[in-house]
Design an enzyme around this catalytic site. Structure first.
Site, short mmCIF file in Angstrom:
data_model
loop_
_atom_site.label_atom_id
_atom_site.label_comp_id
_atom_site.label_asym_id
_atom_site.label_seq_id
_atom_site.Cartn_x
_atom_site.Cartn_y
_atom_site.Cartn_z
N LEU A 1 0.83 -1.21 0.00
CA LEU A 1 0.00 0.00 0.00
C LEU A 1 0.87 1.26 0.00
CD1 LEU A 1 -2.63 -1.28 2.59
CD2 LEU A 1 -2.85 -1.19 0.10
N PRO A 2 0.26 2.42 -0.32
CA PRO A 2 1.08 3.63 -0.48
C PRO A 2 1.81 4.08 0.79
CG PRO A 2 -1.06 3.94 -1.51
CD PRO A 2 -1.13 2.64 -0.75
N THR B 1 6.44 0.62 1.89
CA THR B 1 7.50 1.40 2.55
C THR B 1 6.82 2.40 3.48
OG1 THR B 1 8.92 1.24 0.61
CG2 THR B 1 9.47 2.94 2.22
N LYS C 1 15.79 -0.26 4.95
CA LYS C 1 15.37 0.26 3.65
C LYS C 1 15.59 1.78 3.58
CE LYS C 1 12.46 1.26 0.16
NZ LYS C 1 12.57 0.95 -1.23
N LYS D 1 9.28 11.25 -0.20
CA LYS D 1 8.53 10.56 0.88
C LYS D 1 9.51 9.75 1.74
CE LYS D 1 6.32 6.23 1.26
NZ LYS D 1 5.63 5.08 0.73
P1 NAD Z 1 0.59 2.56 -6.16
O1 NAD Z 1 -0.02 3.84 -5.75
O2 NAD Z 1 0.83 2.30 -7.62
O3 NAD Z 1 -0.30 1.33 -5.60
C1 NAD Z 1 -0.94 1.31 -4.37
C2 NAD Z 1 -2.25 0.57 -4.53
O4 NAD Z 1 -2.86 0.41 -3.26
C3 NAD Z 1 -3.25 1.31 -5.43
O5 NAD Z 1 -3.67 0.45 -6.47
C4 NAD Z 1 -4.41 1.64 -4.47
O6 NAD Z 1 -5.69 1.61 -5.10
C5 NAD Z 1 -4.27 0.55 -3.44
N1 NAD Z 1 -4.89 0.82 -2.14
C6 NAD Z 1 -4.76 1.90 -1.35
N2 NAD Z 1 -5.46 1.73 -0.20
C7 NAD Z 1 -6.03 0.51 -0.27
C8 NAD Z 1 -6.87 -0.24 0.60
N3 NAD Z 1 -7.26 0.24 1.78
N4 NAD Z 1 -7.28 -1.47 0.20
C9 NAD Z 1 -6.90 -1.97 -0.99
N5 NAD Z 1 -6.11 -1.29 -1.87
C10 NAD Z 1 -5.68 -0.08 -1.50
O7 NAD Z 1 1.96 2.44 -5.33
P2 NAD Z 1 3.23 1.52 -5.67
O8 NAD Z 1 4.16 2.24 -6.57
O9 NAD Z 1 2.74 0.15 -6.01
O10 NAD Z 1 3.95 1.51 -4.22
C11 NAD Z 1 3.45 0.74 -3.15
C12 NAD Z 1 4.48 0.83 -2.02
O11 NAD Z 1 5.73 0.33 -2.50
C13 NAD Z 1 4.73 2.25 -1.52
O12 NAD Z 1 4.85 2.20 -0.12
C14 NAD Z 1 6.04 2.65 -2.19
O13 NAD Z 1 6.78 3.59 -1.44
C15 NAD Z 1 6.76 1.30 -2.24
N6 NAD Z 1 7.78 1.19 -3.30
C16 NAD Z 1 7.53 1.64 -4.55
C17 NAD Z 1 8.51 1.51 -5.54
C18 NAD Z 1 8.27 2.02 -6.94
O14 NAD Z 1 9.25 2.11 -7.72
N7 NAD Z 1 7.03 2.29 -7.33
C19 NAD Z 1 9.74 0.91 -5.23
C20 NAD Z 1 9.95 0.41 -3.95
C21 NAD Z 1 8.95 0.55 -2.98
#
Ligand code: NAD
Length: 295
Positions: A65-66, A96, A171, A246
């Site tokens: 999740l975000p 994260t 991390k 973030k």
């Molecule tokens: P994203 O915004 O693409 O995906 C998050 C998903 O969670 C969305 O589809 C949203 O609809 C869903 N969501 C939110 N609240 C919800 C709930 N209560 N129930 C069900 N679904 C819910 O984000 P992302 O890029 O996939 O990143 C996710 C995590 O991974 C973050 O914490 C980010 O910091 C970490 N991260 C991202 C990357 C990257 O390159 N994108 C790399 C490493 C770590």
């Protein structure tokens, strides 16, 4: 094969869940975004209408999740999963978030007899799709041993950093260092360019000298030095400035909680905030190179 519930099918969670399906697990999925759920069910996962259904009878529940508020609310909020998880379910949160929130959620579940690890990842969207992520896990040794085979279906390197919360701390240490290296590499390259040096030649010199580092070698921030990286593709992410900002916010919180001196991390956070304020939030984090450009 295990029964796995997966919640959060965004840029990272979608491909991660897909790799679990490919590995032969029974995967139940949920996201607030119905389109993301449909895509996964087309690829062999079972669509659920809420997170409670995802958790039913699961050996593992994985969330991606975000931010901390989403994770806390999913597990501990009103009618949160804490009230629905069976005691033999193991929870793996890959988001994260700050270590304090991970500890709060993990310790609260553990007090109720539900095993938990925080398992943030490194490797980005490409690593999630290729199944080559690095997982940095915080939790008890016995729980780590249970989750390792599942994480192996989505990643290449699985590290055990310590108890609950330690994955998030490790991390954030890594990402703070990465941001400092990216800013320092950009500054050095721009100074060379201002003196008329060819950035390709300067990069080669520093790569074979003591300034060698990951950003210079594999993710050079100067356009044209490495063809396949974001700097040579209009700084298309990659890893967005917004996400780095973030993570640096989380690093500053972690520094405050532990009384750590992080002057370079603080400066890096300010530089990334400046970049966001210039409207570059959605660009790749290597675009910090442009901040040092002589106008
Ligand atoms: P994203 O915004 O693409 O995906 C998050 C998903 O969670 C969305 O589809 C949203 O609809 C869903 N969501 C939110 N609240 C919800 C709930 N209560 N129930 C069900 N679904 C819910 O984000 P992302 O890029 O996939 O990143 C996710 C995590 O991974 C973050 O914490 C980010 O910091 C970490 N991260 C991202 C990357 C990257 O390159 N994108 C790399 C490493 C770590």
């Amino acid at each position: 094969m295990a029964k796995i519930g997966f919640i959060g099918l965004g840029n990272m969670g979608g491909p991660m869940a897909r790799n679990l399906v490919k590995a032969g697990h029974e995967v139940n999925v949920f996201d607030l975004n119905q389109h993301a759920v449909s895509e996964l069910s087309d690829d062999g996962a079972t669509a659920c209408k809420n997170s409670t259904d995802v958790a039913k009878g699961a050996d593992f529940v994985i969330s991606m999740l975000p931010a901390a508020k989403h994770v806390t609310s999913l597990y501990l909020g009103e009618d949160g999963l804490i009230n629905h998880l069976a005691s033999n379910t193991v929870v793996i949160d890959c988001s994260t978030i700050d270590a304090a929130s991970a500890k709060h959620v993990g310790d609260t579940l553990r007090d109720k007899g539900i095993a938990f690890v925080d398992a943030p990842v490194s490797g980005g969207v490409a690593g999630a799709a290729a199944g080559t992520l690095t997982f940095i896990v915080g939790g008890e040794q016995s729980v780590f041993e249970k989750v390792e085979p599942v994480l192996n279906n989505m990643g290449k390197n699985i590290f055990h950093a310590g108890d609950i919360g330690a994955g998030q701390v490790a991390k954030i240490c890594n990402n703070m260092l990465l941001s400092i290296l990216m800013a320092g590499t950009s500054e050095a390259l721009q100074m060379g360019i201002n003196h008329g040096l060819d950035p390709k030649v300067l990069s080669q010199i520093m790569l074979n000298s003591s300034g060698r580092n990951w950003t210079l070698e594999l993710y050079n921030p100067c356009p044209g030095v490495i063809e396949s990286v974001p700097s040579s593709n209009n700084y298309e992410p990659g890893f967005m400035v917004d996400l780095m900002a973030k993570d640096l916010g989380l690093a500053m919180e972690a520094a405050q909680h532990s009384g750590s001196a992080t002057p370079l991390g603080a400066m890096s956070k300010n530089l990334y905030t400046m970049l966001q304020n210039q409207g570059a939030g959605k660009q790749d984090f290597s675009s910090i190179f442009t901040l040092f450009e002589k106008k």
